[in-house]
Design an enzyme around this catalytic site. Structure first.
Site, mmCIF file in Angstrom:
data_model
loop_
_atom_site.group_PDB
_atom_site.id
_atom_site.type_symbol
_atom_site.label_atom_id
_atom_site.label_comp_id
_atom_site.label_asym_id
_atom_site.label_seq_id
_atom_site.Cartn_x
_atom_site.Cartn_y
_atom_site.Cartn_z
ATOM 1 N N GLU A 183 -10.972 -33.362 -7.526
ATOM 2 C CA GLU A 183 -11.348 -33.341 -8.940
ATOM 3 C C GLU A 183 -12.835 -33.607 -9.143
ATOM 4 O OE1 GLU A 183 -10.775 -37.605 -11.040
ATOM 5 O OE2 GLU A 183 -8.920 -36.494 -10.743
ATOM 6 N N GLU A 223 6.277 -21.434 -17.578
ATOM 7 C CA GLU A 223 7.362 -21.139 -18.508
ATOM 8 C C GLU A 223 7.122 -19.881 -19.343
ATOM 9 O OE1 GLU A 223 10.337 -22.502 -18.775
ATOM 10 O OE2 GLU A 223 9.858 -23.808 -17.086
#
Length: 311
Positions: free
Chosen positions: A125, A94
């Site tokens: 992960e 954004e």
């Protein structure tokens, strides 16, 4: 210590984390009506704001340090896995449309890469080597800021990335939803938002995810405010990419300058769809080239460009 012993210790530590606990208040939620369960979740989410408020001094200190690196030409990198990583991807994505930043300024590095943005990529992960390698691959150095996100505060990919980033001289922030975490120990700055057990035990996309969204909003937005990309409370550096945003830009220009719609539209067009340039043009009665020059001397800060004229 053998690999199996280390694995058992890691599992035991994970089981002790607050975000992994089963809260007795939420036992039997499958028997609640939809409305009752919605109320229960809403009440749980309402507690997140207070948890964030409790650590705002830590958040502010981290933001000041991040903004300082960005002001000196550095980059911001979020590092995460799973939900935390996807929250980071969303926040970073954004920044270019909202603040007209270079896409390289703020980016998210996610365990598992692009494939993990839409779903889990098993095992990534836990890959410490990949976390450290990601910092090397991105050329992280002393000018940069790296924010590691992990609800547990122990995700190996994230912890390794933060350690490597710090070794390379980068500013590091460890952001977790538990306290006394390995991630906090690895980073220069720590943000520990203690959200407590989730409504669905261990589902850290819930309160933990909400806390991550809250704090990431602060990190990116406040950093951009400090870089002069907001004037009053207007996103004057936004990218005018469609008709909705063009209408918003004209409205901002009118509200800041008091100009009529036609004048605001003409100034925006003459300014190449740059809101700040249009505002300076209208406020000072000058052309686009001179307005751009004033903004350049003010390091892109609209307030500075306008104040220069009054000085």
């Amino acid at each position: 210590m053998s690999e199996s012993t280390e694995r058992l210790r890691a599992r035991a530590h994970l089981a002790m984390l607050a975000t992994e606990q089963a809260d007795p208040r939420y036992a039997g939620i499958e028997r609640l009506s939809t409305l009752e369960l919605a109320r229960t979740m809403n009440e749980a989410d309402a507690s997140v704001s207070a948890a964030v408020a409790a650590v705002l001094p830590d958040v502010a200190a981290a933001i000041d340090a991040v903004a300082d690196r960005l002001a000196k030409g550095g980059r911001l990198r979020y590092v995460g896995a799973g939900t935390a990583g996807r929250m980071a991807v969303m926040d970073a994505a954004e920044c270019p449309p909202t603040f007209s930043t270079d896409p390289e300024l703020v980016k998210a590095i996610l365990a598992g890469g692009k494939a993990a943005e839409g779903g889990a990529v098993e095992g990534t992960e836990d890959d410490e080597a990949a976390g450290a390698a990601a910092m090397a691959a991105d050329g992280i150095g002393p000018a940069d800021a790296v924010v590691g996100l992990a609800a547990s505060g122990r995700t190996p990919f994230v912890v390794a990335a933060v350690r490597e980033a710090r070794r390379r001289g980068a500013l590091t922030v460890g952001f977790s939803c538990n306290t006394g975490t390995v991630l906090s120990e690895a980073a220069e700055h720590r943000i520990e938002v203690a959200v407590g057990p989730e409504v669905v035990a261990g589902s850290t996309r819930l309160k933990s995810g909400t806390a991550q969204k809250f704090v990431l909003n602060m990190i990116s937005t406040i950093s951009m405010v400090q870089l002069g990309k907001v004037y009053r409370n207007y996103m004057v550096d936004m990218r005018v990419a469609n008709s909705k945003l063009a209408a918003r830009a004209v409205r901002m220009i009118r509200e800041i300058t008091g100009a009529e719609p036609e004048a605001a539209e003409a100034a925006l067009a003459a300014a190449g769809n740059r809101v700040k340039t249009a505002v300076v043009m209208l406020e000072l009665g000058i052309g686009a080239e001179e307005a751009e020059a004033r903004l350049g001397r003010a390091e892109g800060r609209l307030a500075g460009a306008l104040t220069e004229a009054a000085a």
